[in-house]
Scaffold this motif. Structure first.
Motif, mmCIF file in Angstrom:
data_model
loop_
_atom_site.group_PDB
_atom_site.id
_atom_site.type_symbol
_atom_site.label_atom_id
_atom_site.label_comp_id
_atom_site.label_asym_id
_atom_site.label_seq_id
_atom_site.Cartn_x
_atom_site.Cartn_y
_atom_site.Cartn_z
ATOM 1 N N UNK A 31 0.766 -1.188 0.015
ATOM 2 C CA UNK A 31 0.065 0.005 0.078
ATOM 3 C C UNK A 31 0.715 1.414 -0.002
ATOM 4 N N UNK A 32 0.500 2.219 -0.559
ATOM 5 C CA UNK A 32 -0.718 2.429 -1.563
ATOM 6 C C UNK A 32 -0.614 1.601 -2.984
ATOM 7 N N UNK A 33 -1.553 0.975 -3.044
ATOM 8 C CA UNK A 33 -1.544 -0.029 -4.219
ATOM 9 C C UNK A 33 -1.791 0.795 -5.657
ATOM 10 N N UNK A 34 -0.962 0.476 -6.451
ATOM 11 C CA UNK A 34 -1.050 1.061 -7.877
ATOM 12 C C UNK A 34 -0.544 0.159 -8.926
ATOM 13 N N UNK A 35 -1.304 0.362 -10.048
ATOM 14 C CA UNK A 35 -0.895 -0.400 -11.177
ATOM 15 C C UNK A 35 -0.384 0.420 -12.229
ATOM 16 N N UNK A 36 0.653 0.540 -12.936
ATOM 17 C CA UNK A 36 1.523 -0.736 -12.935
ATOM 18 C C UNK A 36 2.353 -0.983 -11.695
#
Length: 65
Positions: free
Chosen positions: A17-22
């Motif tokens: 976290x904080x989760x992000x893509x890519x």
């Protein structure tokens, strides 16, 4: 559906976290704009760009700021 068309699923934990893509380990030449995803409420989130499904690992606790 071929395996090439199958969507990827990634299990994530509180450390992500904080989760992000890519994600940082994804190939940069083949990436899309960074988008932040919220898995805290439902336990999963799907990237609107590439379709990758992110699932919170069982037993993980995400603490607020």
């Amino acid at each position: 559906m071929s395996s090439k068309d199958a969507q990827k699923e990634i299990n994530v934990g509180a450390k992500d976290m904080p989760l992000h893509c890519p994600m940082p380990d994804m190939v940069s030449w083949n990436s899309h704009p960074r988008v932040f995803l919220d898995v805290a409420k439902t336990g999963s989130a799907q990237c609107p760009y590439c379709g990758t499904m992110y699932k919170l690992k069982a037993g993980e606790v995400i603490k607020g700021h």
